[in-house]
Design a protein around this motif. Structure first.
Motif, PDB file in Angstrom:
ATOM      1  N   SER A 234     -57.963 -37.488  46.369  1.00  0.00           N
ATOM      2  CA  SER A 234     -59.102 -37.873  45.239  1.00  0.00           C
ATOM      3  C   SER A 234     -58.521 -38.723  44.329  1.00  0.00           C
ATOM      4  O   SER A 234     -59.256 -39.865  43.797  1.00  0.00           O
ATOM      5  CB  SER A 234     -59.526 -36.592  44.525  1.00  0.00           C
ATOM      6  N   PHE A 235     -57.253 -38.594  43.733  1.00  0.00           N
ATOM      7  CA  PHE A 235     -56.477 -39.379  42.794  1.00  0.00           C
ATOM      8  C   PHE A 235     -56.592 -40.888  43.316  1.00  0.00           C
ATOM      9  O   PHE A 235     -56.721 -41.693  42.799  1.00  0.00           O
ATOM     10  CB  PHE A 235     -55.370 -39.044  42.333  1.00  0.00           C
ATOM     11  N   LEU A 236     -56.099 -40.867  44.670  1.00  0.00           N
ATOM     12  CA  LEU A 236     -55.849 -42.207  45.214  1.00  0.00           C
ATOM     13  C   LEU A 236     -57.092 -42.844  45.422  1.00  0.00           C
ATOM     14  O   LEU A 236     -57.220 -44.192  45.137  1.00  0.00           O
ATOM     15  CB  LEU A 236     -54.980 -42.057  46.494  1.00  0.00           C
ATOM     16  N   ASN A 237     -57.939 -42.187  45.972  1.00  0.00           N
ATOM     17  CA  ASN A 237     -59.368 -42.708  46.138  1.00  0.00           C
ATOM     18  C   ASN A 237     -59.972 -43.298  45.034  1.00  0.00           C
ATOM     19  O   ASN A 237     -60.906 -44.387  45.212  1.00  0.00           O
ATOM     20  CB  ASN A 237     -60.137 -41.644  47.251  1.00  0.00           C
ATOM     21  N   ALA A 377     -65.880 -46.215  48.025  1.00  0.00           N
ATOM     22  CA  ALA A 377     -66.641 -45.225  48.841  1.00  0.00           C
ATOM     23  C   ALA A 377     -66.520 -45.387  50.214  1.00  0.00           C
ATOM     24  O   ALA A 377     -66.652 -44.209  50.894  1.00  0.00           O
ATOM     25  CB  ALA A 377     -68.367 -45.746  48.533  1.00  0.00           C
ATOM     26  N   ILE A 378     -65.668 -46.427  50.788  1.00  0.00           N
ATOM     27  CA  ILE A 378     -65.458 -46.379  52.168  1.00  0.00           C
ATOM     28  C   ILE A 378     -63.884 -46.188  52.292  1.00  0.00           C
ATOM     29  O   ILE A 378     -63.378 -46.344  53.541  1.00  0.00           O
ATOM     30  CB  ILE A 378     -65.849 -47.735  52.900  1.00  0.00           C
ATOM     31  N   GLY A 379     -63.240 -45.717  51.323  1.00  0.00           N
ATOM     32  CA  GLY A 379     -61.893 -45.311  51.383  1.00  0.00           C
ATOM     33  C   GLY A 379     -60.840 -46.519  51.550  1.00  0.00           C
ATOM     34  O   GLY A 379     -59.728 -46.417  51.819  1.00  0.00           O
ATOM     35  N   ARG A 380     -61.280 -47.784  50.809  1.00  0.00           N
ATOM     36  CA  ARG A 380     -60.553 -48.819  50.792  1.00  0.00           C
ATOM     37  C   ARG A 380     -60.084 -49.248  49.265  1.00  0.00           C
ATOM     38  O   ARG A 380     -60.533 -49.830  48.753  1.00  0.00           O
ATOM     39  CB  ARG A 380     -60.972 -50.007  51.333  1.00  0.00           C
ATOM     40  N   ALA A 381     -59.251 -48.364  48.859  1.00  0.00           N
ATOM     41  CA  ALA A 381     -58.741 -48.318  47.303  1.00  0.00           C
ATOM     42  C   ALA A 381     -58.016 -49.487  47.095  1.00  0.00           C
ATOM     43  O   ALA A 381     -57.995 -50.073  45.852  1.00  0.00           O
ATOM     44  CB  ALA A 381     -57.870 -46.952  47.027  1.00  0.00           C
TER      45      ALA A 381
END
Length: 439
Positions: A234-237, A377-381
């Motif tokens: 969650s922190f990374l995202n 939202a699509i996980g591409r931080a």
């Protein structure tokens, strides 16, 4: 959520999820504007300057809160898309607990940092006094604020954004009423305005807790086992949102440092008043982002990646239209706007001139911000973090320190438009690469 309904009514779904979020966020921002109105009219221009000098503190809370919450909501949305309600609730409870714990820790640390902050920014006399008076109480309110915001994201995530909108309306009305009573009637000054914010936030929290104990259908408050894996993910995202808010806080600190040294408290007051417009518009953008993000996450996890991209496109169209409308309206009202907050003619003139330049940034800022939300939202931080870093830190800091040195106060107003325009180039490059991948 129903994938088929999203596919058939993409624009309508974006508005259905976003409009309540926008109203809630705008209402929340109106608390800040109302506080500024009462501060300017019942405390003075020094009170407005004092509040603005402490805004980096507020952005620290917002950054941590958004990092934990948006990352958690995105993960919960993906779990919901996979029909794993147990995982949804585990992520939900851990997200709320983590948000509260980190926010309280920040307050404990910041209690010892108020005097060093005002010293570095060269706040003196009444500005320094109002700063201490206001933020000593706000250190109690700010953890409540970020927890309420986190709860609100999950309320929207389970498909009931109208409830949070109603709670937000109640909070705003209560805050304005208390501002008037404590500051206008009892003359409690900056402390009265801070107490109004604290009491109204606690009242809002009570309404939110009632919802999760009695009405929530997906997310339920309860015991959970802490997961380091969920926390790290969650922190990374949500790292791009943290970078974005922290960058804004650093930029605000830099703005205050430059303006106080070159133009004094009047410059800070004028910048704050113009900043209210930017703050309200940014809440519109965040509302669109928070409304669209659950839809994007759900579609992406369901392997409907083109649909997720199309939702992003519709959202970008909406924010561009909103930005253009706000920019044009505020440019037309520039001569009158400053007089709402202060009676000082010099400050009013600075506001009237500056806002016509500053609002140009609204044509670009929404697109940059929504694209950052989309990649989160699509996980591409990475892409999201780069966009947030450029517009909130790297390019903006260069503009803050260079443009005022070249163009004086005009350079201060130019910093935001130049930053958003430069960032738009990077945003377009990322979207072009993603479009090639989808095709």
């Amino acid at each position: 959520m129903d994938l088929e309904k999203i596919r058939e009514n993409r624009a309508r779904k974006v508005l259905e999820f976003s409009l309540p979020a926008i109203l809630a966020m705008v209402l929340t921002s109106m608390i800040t504007v109302a506080d500024g109105f009462f501060m300017g009219n019942y405390v003075g221009k020094e009170g407005i300057a004092a509040v603005n000098l402490g805004l980096p503190i507020v952005y620290l809370y917002l950054g941590v809160g958004l990092m934990v919450s948006i990352g958690g909501v995105a993960m919960a949305g993906m779990a919901l898309g996979s029909a794993d309600k147990k995982a949804c609730n585990r992520i939900f409870n851990q997200t709320i607990a983590t948000t509260l714990g980190v926010a309280v820790l920040i307050s404990c640390v910041m209690a010892f940092c108020l005097d060093p902050v005002i010293f570095i920014l060269r706040g003196e006399g009444r500005v320094a006094g109002y700063f201490r008076e206001y933020y000593r109480i706000m250190l109690l309110e700010l953890p409540v604020m970020v927890v309420n915001s986190s709860f609100g994201m999950f309320i929207r995530g389970e498909g009931n954004p109208q409830y949070y909108m109603k709670v937000s309306i109640f909070q705003v009305l209560l805050n304005i009423l208390l501002d008037y009573v404590l500051t206008g009637c009892f003359h409690l000054g900056a402390a009265g305005i801070a107490v109004s914010s604290l009491v109204s936030a606690l009242a809002s929290l009570a309404g939110i807790l009632w919802y999760f104990f009695w009405r929530a259908k997906v997310y339920k408050l309860g015991r959970f086992s802490f997961s380091g894996k969920i926390c790290r993910a969650s922190f990374l995202n949500g790292s791009s949102e943290f970078i974005g808010e922290m960058s804004t806080g650093i930029a605000m600190f830099a703005y205050n440092l430059v303006i106080m040294r070159r133009f004094g408290a009047d410059g800070v007051t004028a910048f704050t008043i113009v900043g209210y417009t930017a703050f309200v518009f940014s809440m519109v953008v965040v509302g669109f982002g928070q409304g669209a993000s659950p839809l994007i996450s759900f579609c992406y996890e369901a392997e409907e990646r083109l649909l997720a991209a199309d939702i992003r496109k519709w959202t970008n169209r909406f924010v561009f239209g909103a930005g253009a409308a706000v920019a044009l309206v505020m440019a037309g009202l520039s001569g009158w706007y400053g007089s709402i907050f202060v009676a000082n003619r010099q400050v009013q003139d600075m506001v009237s001139f500056g806002i016509r330049i500053f609002v140009v940034s609204f044509f670009f800022s929404g697109i940059n911000a929504i694209t950052s939300f989309y990649f989160t939202a699509i996980g591409r931080a990475f892409e999201s973090a780069v966009i947030s870093s450029l517009r909130g830190l790297v390019v903006l800091l260069l503009c803050i320190f260079i443009l005022p040195a070249l163009f004086g106060m005009t350079g201060v107003w130019m910093a935001a438009p130049v930053t958003e325009l430069v960032t738009l180039g990077a945003t377009g490059a990322f979207l072009g690469r993603e479009r090639a991948e989808l095709n």
